[in-house]
Design an enzyme around this catalytic site. Structure first.
Site, PDB file in Angstrom:
ATOM      1  N   LYS A   1       0.843  -1.205   0.000  1.00  0.00           N
ATOM      2  CA  LYS A   1       0.000   0.000   0.000  1.00  0.00           C
ATOM      3  C   LYS A   1       0.877   1.254   0.000  1.00  0.00           C
ATOM      4  CE  LYS A   1      -1.746   1.676   4.052  1.00  0.00           C
ATOM      5  NZ  LYS A   1      -1.484   3.110   4.272  1.00  0.00           N
ATOM      6  N   ASN A   2       1.822   1.312   0.921  1.00  0.00           N
ATOM      7  CA  ASN A   2       2.585   2.548   1.069  1.00  0.00           C
ATOM      8  C   ASN A   2       3.512   2.815  -0.109  1.00  0.00           C
ATOM      9  OD1 ASN A   2       1.286   3.043   3.426  1.00  0.00           O
ATOM     10  ND2 ASN A   2       3.001   2.550   4.781  1.00  0.00           N
TER      11      ASN A   2
ATOM     12  N   CYS B   1      -4.912   8.650   9.501  1.00  0.00           N
ATOM     13  CA  CYS B   1      -5.075   7.978  10.790  1.00  0.00           C
ATOM     14  C   CYS B   1      -4.866   8.962  11.935  1.00  0.00           C
ATOM     15  CB  CYS B   1      -4.047   6.858  10.925  1.00  0.00           C
ATOM     16  SG  CYS B   1      -4.501   5.351  10.079  1.00  0.00           S
TER      17      CYS B   1
ATOM     18  N   ARG C   1       1.371  14.655  13.125  1.00  0.00           N
ATOM     19  CA  ARG C   1       1.757  14.419  11.741  1.00  0.00           C
ATOM     20  C   ARG C   1       1.777  15.692  10.884  1.00  0.00           C
ATOM     21  NH1 ARG C   1      -0.843   8.795   9.784  1.00  0.00           N
ATOM     22  NH2 ARG C   1       1.205   8.438   8.958  1.00  0.00           N
TER      23      ARG C   1
ATOM     24  N   ASP D   1       4.350   0.434  12.104  1.00  0.00           N
ATOM     25  CA  ASP D   1       3.111  -0.125  11.552  1.00  0.00           C
ATOM     26  C   ASP D   1       2.891  -1.587  11.961  1.00  0.00           C
ATOM     27  OD1 ASP D   1       2.544   2.289  10.408  1.00  0.00           O
ATOM     28  OD2 ASP D   1       3.006   1.702   8.358  1.00  0.00           O
TER      29      ASP D   1
ATOM     30  N   ARG E   1      -8.700  -0.069   4.332  1.00  0.00           N
ATOM     31  CA  ARG E   1      -7.722   0.876   3.793  1.00  0.00           C
ATOM     32  C   ARG E   1      -6.402   0.166   3.485  1.00  0.00           C
ATOM     33  NH1 ARG E   1      -6.267   5.512   7.461  1.00  0.00           N
ATOM     34  NH2 ARG E   1      -4.846   5.662   5.710  1.00  0.00           N
TER      35      ARG E   1
HETATM   36  C1  UD1 Z   1       4.610   6.711   6.359  1.00  0.00           C
HETATM   37  C2  UD1 Z   1       3.661   5.551   6.170  1.00  0.00           C
HETATM   38  C3  UD1 Z   1       3.057   5.132   7.502  1.00  0.00           C
HETATM   39  C4  UD1 Z   1       4.153   4.844   8.514  1.00  0.00           C
HETATM   40  C5  UD1 Z   1       5.129   6.011   8.586  1.00  0.00           C
HETATM   41  C6  UD1 Z   1       6.328   5.714   9.466  1.00  0.00           C
HETATM   42  C7  UD1 Z   1       2.819   5.946   3.938  1.00  0.00           C
HETATM   43  C8  UD1 Z   1       1.664   6.273   3.079  1.00  0.00           C
HETATM   44  N1  UD1 Z   1       2.605   5.944   5.259  1.00  0.00           N
HETATM   45  O1  UD1 Z   1       3.838   7.802   6.846  1.00  0.00           O
HETATM   46  O2  UD1 Z   1       2.258   3.976   7.307  1.00  0.00           O
HETATM   47  O3  UD1 Z   1       3.578   4.638   9.782  1.00  0.00           O
HETATM   48  O4  UD1 Z   1       5.617   6.333   7.272  1.00  0.00           O
HETATM   49  O5  UD1 Z   1       6.994   4.582   9.017  1.00  0.00           O
HETATM   50  O6  UD1 Z   1       3.899   5.627   3.453  1.00  0.00           O
HETATM   51  N2  UD1 Z   1       6.984  14.397  10.716  1.00  0.00           N
HETATM   52  C9  UD1 Z   1       7.231  15.712  11.002  1.00  0.00           C
HETATM   53  N3  UD1 Z   1       7.207  16.636   9.984  1.00  0.00           N
HETATM   54  C10 UD1 Z   1       6.962  16.265   8.692  1.00  0.00           C
HETATM   55  C11 UD1 Z   1       6.736  14.907   8.406  1.00  0.00           C
HETATM   56  C12 UD1 Z   1       6.741  13.990   9.437  1.00  0.00           C
HETATM   57  O7  UD1 Z   1       7.445  16.088  12.161  1.00  0.00           O
HETATM   58  O8  UD1 Z   1       6.977  17.123   7.804  1.00  0.00           O
HETATM   59  C13 UD1 Z   1       6.978  13.407  11.824  1.00  0.00           C
HETATM   60  C14 UD1 Z   1       5.597  12.802  12.016  1.00  0.00           C
HETATM   61  O9  UD1 Z   1       4.796  13.594  12.835  1.00  0.00           O
HETATM   62  C15 UD1 Z   1       5.920  11.474  12.652  1.00  0.00           C
HETATM   63  C16 UD1 Z   1       7.241  11.095  12.009  1.00  0.00           C
HETATM   64  O10 UD1 Z   1       7.776  12.296  11.463  1.00  0.00           O
HETATM   65  O11 UD1 Z   1       6.098  11.604  14.032  1.00  0.00           O
HETATM   66  C17 UD1 Z   1       7.136  10.012  10.946  1.00  0.00           C
HETATM   67  O12 UD1 Z   1       6.387  10.483   9.879  1.00  0.00           O
HETATM   68  P1  UD1 Z   1       6.662  10.087   8.369  1.00  0.00           P
HETATM   69  O13 UD1 Z   1       7.865   9.208   8.267  1.00  0.00           O
HETATM   70  O14 UD1 Z   1       6.617  11.310   7.553  1.00  0.00           O
HETATM   71  O15 UD1 Z   1       5.389   9.201   8.069  1.00  0.00           O
HETATM   72  P2  UD1 Z   1       4.420   9.273   6.838  1.00  0.00           P
HETATM   73  O16 UD1 Z   1       5.210   9.483   5.576  1.00  0.00           O
HETATM   74  O17 UD1 Z   1       3.290  10.183   7.119  1.00  0.00           O
END
Ligand code: UD1
Length: 421
Positions: free
Chosen positions: A22-23, A118, A123, A308, A400
């Site tokens: 999915k991701n 979620c 985030r 995850d 999802r």
């Molecule tokens: C992706 C995955 C999700 C997984 C996560 C961590 C997808 C679609 N989703 O989510 O399933 O749980 O990686 O492995 O691929 N953060 C910031 N600022 C930002 C971006 C992120 O502070 O601009 C923080 C977030 O709040 C969180 C952490 O970084 O605490 C991890 O987020 P991130 O790696 O960006 O996860 P996603 O890409 O949203």
């Protein structure tokens, strides 16, 4: 609204086919926005999140043709009609924010609603925004939307990430493929889904080096072309199904499973008393004794233990012999499954980002519901081992990220069905 009813206590035996990730697919689909020519994805998963991404891309004028019952998706961004990602679609899924980088790169402008997704913490998107700003974009937040422009196009830049964010790495990587000059992403995420995206972009003609390490270097090119790309195996679906025989007993082969996708998880399974062996077609899993042993788990970025799989692992440790400590380091507020597992008889204490699980002999079936995708999966797994019947409501969360979970589990002997209420 549908629920899933699980009756515990039946051992599982057989094979489960693991789907495409999915991701990975959610990052690969927006990559179509970088090119006028078609992008064909094979081994695509059939999930509601993929439908949401399809809707979003269609709202921008992308033509999406689904073939082989959804396993093949052909995307064409030849006749784009919009560069605005509307709140009504984006709010359903955080990964919608992955259109920002590609839109800016090819169209030099984008208006993208801040996402929902979620309910597992704040985030934010600051890393996406500051990375694209370093590449020359001007980005403003107005009415809940990010308004981004890059007059004359994006320029290569050094982009150090404060945290190795998966989404920020993907957005900046895609944006950099069409930027003028060289971009270096430092402290880049190393997840297999990033490697998969880089490979696909390279097939489209991008010049990328270093994916899978902390430094990714991208030399911008003028245009990208057509490509066909198979989506990598879903390591989270894989880990979830690998746990099924640990809960229920028996022996399950996860077809398409690969150790390199899931090493940190397999190390913990081994410590808990679970055998995982490679077969020509995947990974074979069985527990060494009726009861798993307690293990401590800390979630980390890849190659560490994936956040995850934390909920599913916690469910498993609820009946392990001894006390386990789980530390959640990626997201705050990601123990929402704990109160539901407690309703099934688990003994769990949560303090901030740490959960202490005291193993009990047996869980008991109950009506439960989860507020996020992986938490829902953990409750289904718990139901496989619980005494009596477990009813998991709010199944739309599961849909999802898991295609036909009840069919895959009942094919290996689980007593599980979907009911409409
Ligand atoms: C992706 C995955 C999700 C997984 C996560 C961590 C997808 C679609 N989703 O989510 O399933 O749980 O990686 O492995 O691929 N953060 C910031 N600022 C930002 C971006 C992120 O502070 O601009 C923080 C977030 O709040 C969180 C952490 O970084 O605490 C991890 O987020 P991130 O790696 O960006 O996860 P996603 O890409 O949203």
């Amino acid at each position: 609204m549908d629920s899933i009813v699980v009756k515990g206590g039946t051992p599982l035996n057989g094979k489960i086919q693991i789907a495409g990730a999915k991701n990975a697919a959610l990052a690969l689909m927006p990559a179509t926005l970088l090119s006028e020519e078609p992008l064909t994805l094979t081994n695509a998963p059939r999930l509601s999140d993929i439908k949401t991404m399809t809707q979003l891309l269609q709202s921008l004028g992308v033509e999406v043709t689904s073939m082989q019952n959804g396993k093949v998706q052909v995307l064409s961004s030849h006749d784009m009609t919009s560069t605005t990602a509307d709140y009504e679609i984006v709010r359903k899924m955080r990964a919608s924010n992955l259109v920002l980088g590609p839109l800016l790169a090819r169209h030099h402008q984008a208006v993208v609603s801040l996402p929902g997704g979620c309910a597992i913490g704040a985030r934010p998107m600051d890393l996406h925004v500051s990375g694209l700003e370093a590449m020359g974009a001007q980005i403003e937040l107005k009415d809940g939307y990010l308004h981004a422009v890059a007059k004359g196009g994006l320029k290569g830049a050094r982009v150090p990430l404060r945290f190795a964010s998966v989404g920020a790495t993907e957005n900046i990587l895609m944006a950099a493929t069409l930027a003028k000059g060289t971009t270096v992403i430092e402290n880049a995420a190393r997840e297999p889904e990033i490697v998969d995206l880089a490979r696909c972009l390279r097939s489209m003609g991008a010049q990328i080096d270093g994916e899978g390490t902390s430094t990714i270097t991208i030399d911008g090119v003028d245009r990208l072309g057509a490509a066909t790309h198979p989506v990598v195996t879903d390591r989270i679906e894989l880990g979830t199904y690998m746990l099924a025989p640990v809960f229920a007993g028996g022996e399950v082969e996860c077809l398409g499973g690969r150790l390199d996708l899931i090493e940190a998880f397999v190390e913990k399974l081994d410590a808990a008393g679970v055998d995982v062996s490679e077969t020509p077609d995947g990974l074979l899993v069985k527990r060494r004794s009726d009861r798993a042993r307690a293990v401590d788990v800390t979630t980390e970025v890849f190659p560490g233990f994936p956040t995850d799989l934390q909920a599913q692992m916690m469910a498993m440790l609820c009946t392990a012999d001894g006390t386990s400590v789980l530390e959640e380091k990626i997201f705050e507020n990601r123990f929402m499954h704990a109160p539901e597992l407690i309703r099934m008889g688990a003994n769990i204490e949560v303090h901030g980002g740490t959960a202490t699980v005291h193993g009990v002999d047996r869980l008991k079936g109950a009506r439960v519901m989860a507020t996020d995708l992986r938490a829902s999966a953990s409750l289904i797994l718990a139901g496989l081992a619980a005494e009596g019947e477990t009813v998991v409501s709010r199944v739309y969360h599961l849909d999802r990220g898991y295609e036909h979970i009840e069919e895959k589990l009942s094919a290996v002997g689980a007593q599980i069905e979907r009911v409409s209420e």
